[in-house]
Design a protein around this motif. Structure first.
Motif, PDB file in Angstrom:
ATOM      1  N   ARG A 150      31.321   2.242  25.238  1.00  0.00           N
ATOM      2  CA  ARG A 150      30.522   3.398  24.796  1.00  0.00           C
ATOM      3  C   ARG A 150      29.165   2.851  24.351  1.00  0.00           C
ATOM      4  NH1 ARG A 150      35.045   6.502  21.224  1.00  0.00           N
ATOM      5  NH2 ARG A 150      33.201   7.540  20.370  1.00  0.00           N
ATOM      6  N   ILE A 151      28.381   2.460  25.354  1.00  0.00           N
ATOM      7  CA  ILE A 151      27.171   1.653  25.158  1.00  0.00           C
ATOM      8  C   ILE A 151      26.123   2.364  24.303  1.00  0.00           C
ATOM      9  CG2 ILE A 151      25.308   0.424  26.349  1.00  0.00           C
ATOM     10  CD1 ILE A 151      28.200  -0.757  26.685  1.00  0.00           C
ATOM     11  N   ASP A 152      25.823   3.607  24.590  1.00  0.00           N
ATOM     12  CA  ASP A 152      24.787   4.312  23.821  1.00  0.00           C
ATOM     13  C   ASP A 152      25.173   4.426  22.349  1.00  0.00           C
ATOM     14  OD1 ASP A 152      23.198   4.591  26.079  1.00  0.00           O
ATOM     15  OD2 ASP A 152      23.905   6.621  26.517  1.00  0.00           O
ATOM     16  N   GLU A 153      26.433   4.745  22.082  1.00  0.00           N
ATOM     17  CA  GLU A 153      26.898   4.844  20.695  1.00  0.00           C
ATOM     18  C   GLU A 153      26.899   3.477  20.022  1.00  0.00           C
ATOM     19  OE1 GLU A 153      30.387   7.756  20.120  1.00  0.00           O
ATOM     20  OE2 GLU A 153      30.403   7.240  22.279  1.00  0.00           O
ATOM     21  N   LEU A 168      21.206  -9.668  11.090  1.00  0.00           N
ATOM     22  CA  LEU A 168      22.565  -9.774  11.627  1.00  0.00           C
ATOM     23  C   LEU A 168      22.577 -10.588  12.914  1.00  0.00           C
ATOM     24  CD1 LEU A 168      23.947  -6.132  11.240  1.00  0.00           C
ATOM     25  CD2 LEU A 168      24.665  -8.155   9.955  1.00  0.00           C
ATOM     26  N   SER A 169      23.577 -11.431  13.069  1.00  0.00           N
ATOM     27  CA  SER A 169      23.681 -12.235  14.289  1.00  0.00           C
ATOM     28  C   SER A 169      23.881 -11.350  15.519  1.00  0.00           C
ATOM     29  CB  SER A 169      24.816 -13.258  14.166  1.00  0.00           C
ATOM     30  OG  SER A 169      26.044 -12.604  13.962  1.00  0.00           O
ATOM     31  N   GLU A 170      24.440 -10.164  15.338  1.00  0.00           N
ATOM     32  CA  GLU A 170      24.674  -9.254  16.468  1.00  0.00           C
ATOM     33  C   GLU A 170      23.372  -8.692  17.053  1.00  0.00           C
ATOM     34  OE1 GLU A 170      28.315  -9.124  13.837  1.00  0.00           O
ATOM     35  OE2 GLU A 170      26.147  -9.031  13.487  1.00  0.00           O
ATOM     36  N   ARG A 171      22.245  -8.930  16.411  1.00  0.00           N
ATOM     37  CA  ARG A 171      20.972  -8.382  16.889  1.00  0.00           C
ATOM     38  C   ARG A 171      20.645  -8.855  18.305  1.00  0.00           C
ATOM     39  NH1 ARG A 171      19.607 -12.565  13.446  1.00  0.00           N
ATOM     40  NH2 ARG A 171      17.952 -13.973  14.143  1.00  0.00           N
ATOM     41  N   HIS A 172      21.154 -10.031  18.680  1.00  0.00           N
ATOM     42  CA  HIS A 172      20.891 -10.547  20.024  1.00  0.00           C
ATOM     43  C   HIS A 172      21.463  -9.635  21.114  1.00  0.00           C
ATOM     44  CE1 HIS A 172      25.030 -11.990  19.608  1.00  0.00           C
ATOM     45  NE2 HIS A 172      25.045 -12.091  20.921  1.00  0.00           N
ATOM     46  N   LEU A 173      22.429  -8.793  20.763  1.00  0.00           N
ATOM     47  CA  LEU A 173      23.007  -7.878  21.752  1.00  0.00           C
ATOM     48  C   LEU A 173      21.995  -6.849  22.237  1.00  0.00           C
ATOM     49  CD1 LEU A 173      26.455  -7.248  20.019  1.00  0.00           C
ATOM     50  CD2 LEU A 173      25.997  -8.732  21.986  1.00  0.00           C
ATOM     51  N   LEU A 174      20.945  -6.610  21.436  1.00  0.00           N
ATOM     52  CA  LEU A 174      19.902  -5.647  21.801  1.00  0.00           C
ATOM     53  C   LEU A 174      18.740  -6.284  22.558  1.00  0.00           C
ATOM     54  CD1 LEU A 174      19.782  -3.662  18.448  1.00  0.00           C
ATOM     55  CD2 LEU A 174      20.469  -2.748  20.661  1.00  0.00           C
ATOM     56  N   ALA A 175      18.730  -7.594  22.667  1.00  0.00           N
ATOM     57  CA  ALA A 175      17.635  -8.301  23.334  1.00  0.00           C
ATOM     58  C   ALA A 175      17.658  -8.001  24.834  1.00  0.00           C
ATOM     59  CB  ALA A 175      17.764  -9.798  23.098  1.00  0.00           C
ATOM     60  N   PRO A 176      16.494  -8.104  25.486  1.00  0.00           N
ATOM     61  CA  PRO A 176      16.469  -7.901  26.934  1.00  0.00           C
ATOM     62  C   PRO A 176      17.533  -8.777  27.607  1.00  0.00           C
ATOM     63  CG  PRO A 176      14.240  -8.034  26.102  1.00  0.00           C
ATOM     64  CD  PRO A 176      15.157  -8.381  24.946  1.00  0.00           C
ATOM     65  N   GLY A 177      18.315  -8.155  28.452  1.00  0.00           N
ATOM     66  CA  GLY A 177      19.390  -8.845  29.137  1.00  0.00           C
ATOM     67  C   GLY A 177      20.706  -8.769  28.385  1.00  0.00           C
ATOM     68  N   GLY A 178      20.664  -8.347  27.129  1.00  0.00           N
ATOM     69  CA  GLY A 178      21.877  -8.225  26.310  1.00  0.00           C
ATOM     70  C   GLY A 178      22.652  -6.963  26.680  1.00  0.00           C
ATOM     71  N   LEU A 180      23.552  -4.500  24.993  1.00  0.00           N
ATOM     72  CA  LEU A 180      23.092  -3.263  24.350  1.00  0.00           C
ATOM     73  C   LEU A 180      21.577  -3.099  24.422  1.00  0.00           C
ATOM     74  CD1 LEU A 180      25.376  -3.192  21.159  1.00  0.00           C
ATOM     75  CD2 LEU A 180      25.698  -2.040  23.350  1.00  0.00           C
ATOM     76  N   ALA A 181      20.955  -3.857  25.321  1.00  0.00           N
ATOM     77  CA  ALA A 181      19.514  -3.723  25.491  1.00  0.00           C
ATOM     78  C   ALA A 181      19.174  -2.279  25.839  1.00  0.00           C
ATOM     79  CB  ALA A 181      19.019  -4.662  26.591  1.00  0.00           C
ATOM     80  N   PRO A 182      18.049  -1.794  25.295  1.00  0.00           N
ATOM     81  CA  PRO A 182      17.646  -0.428  25.633  1.00  0.00           C
ATOM     82  C   PRO A 182      17.504  -0.256  27.143  1.00  0.00           C
ATOM     83  CG  PRO A 182      16.320  -1.284  23.829  1.00  0.00           C
ATOM     84  CD  PRO A 182      17.139  -2.421  24.352  1.00  0.00           C
ATOM     85  N   PRO A 183      17.809   0.944  27.636  1.00  0.00           N
ATOM     86  CA  PRO A 183      17.689   1.177  29.088  1.00  0.00           C
ATOM     87  C   PRO A 183      16.323   0.731  29.602  1.00  0.00           C
ATOM     88  CG  PRO A 183      18.648   3.092  28.007  1.00  0.00           C
ATOM     89  CD  PRO A 183      18.193   2.137  26.907  1.00  0.00           C
TER      90      PRO A 183
END
Length: 187
Positions: A150-153, A168-178, A180-183
């Motif tokens: 449930r990627i968007d959530e 937070l260490s989880e912030r890398h999940l939002l990085a480009p290529g991660g 959870l990176a933004p569309p």
């Protein structure tokens, strides 16, 4: 000595069945907010991590000795990868102290480690309802939603956690290529 040990076990076992007997959990909300404010001003990840460790002291401060004993035993079992035993303890804790957020958060973590994301999610929601600034539960919710695809959530939950703790260490999940990176930034 055996009588004291047996009496203590009997007390813990008998009190876990009666939710109305659990005292109110200590109110550490002002302390938690203060530490979060310090984390947000931290100059680097290491400083933020040291501050973040202080949050666990507040979150894991159970309402009474019986609840503390069950919480500690469950966490010990979880750390030893006795996940079913840990869940059993956290079930007792939640039944005894239904308004104590950490019981739900710890049970969710055990479910998460078992990759039972469906079971973890309602516990995380309840922990956050009871403790809205519980950064670990919010980031755990993001990881659980990611596990459920449930990627968007998941992205939304992680952004919420990062508003409280940008280190937070989880912030890398939002990085480009991660994951959870933004569309548009996911490639």
């Amino acid at each position: 000595m055996k009588q004291i040990t047996y009496a203590a076990i009997l007390l813990i076992t008998s009190t876990t069945a009666h939710a109305d007997e659990c005292p109110v959990a200590p109110d550490h909300s002002a302390d938690v907010s203060g530490v979060i404010a310090q984390i947000q001003q931290a100059e680097n990840e290491q400083a933020a991590r040291l501050l973040s460790n202080q949050l666990w002291e507040f979150w894991t401060d159970a309402p009474d000795e019986s609840a503390q004993a069950v919480l500690d035993r469950g966490m010990t079992r979880r750390n030893a990868w006795d996940l079913l035993g840990a869940i059993e303890d956290f079930n007792k804790l939640v039944a005894y102290c239904p308004s104590y957020a950490e019981g739900y958060n710890q049970r969710a973590f055990a479910h998460y480690l078992r990759q039972d994301f469906q079971a973890a999610l309602p516990d995380l929601d309840k922990a956050i309802e009871l403790s809205p600034n519980h950064v670990a539960a919010i980031s755990g919710r993001a990881l659980t939603l990611l596990g459920l695809q449930r990627i968007d959530e998941a992205r939304e939950a992680l952004n919420q956690a990062l508003e409280l703790n940008p280190w937070l260490s989880e912030r890398h999940l939002l990085a480009p290529g991660g994951p959870l990176a933004p569309p548009g930034e996911d490639i």
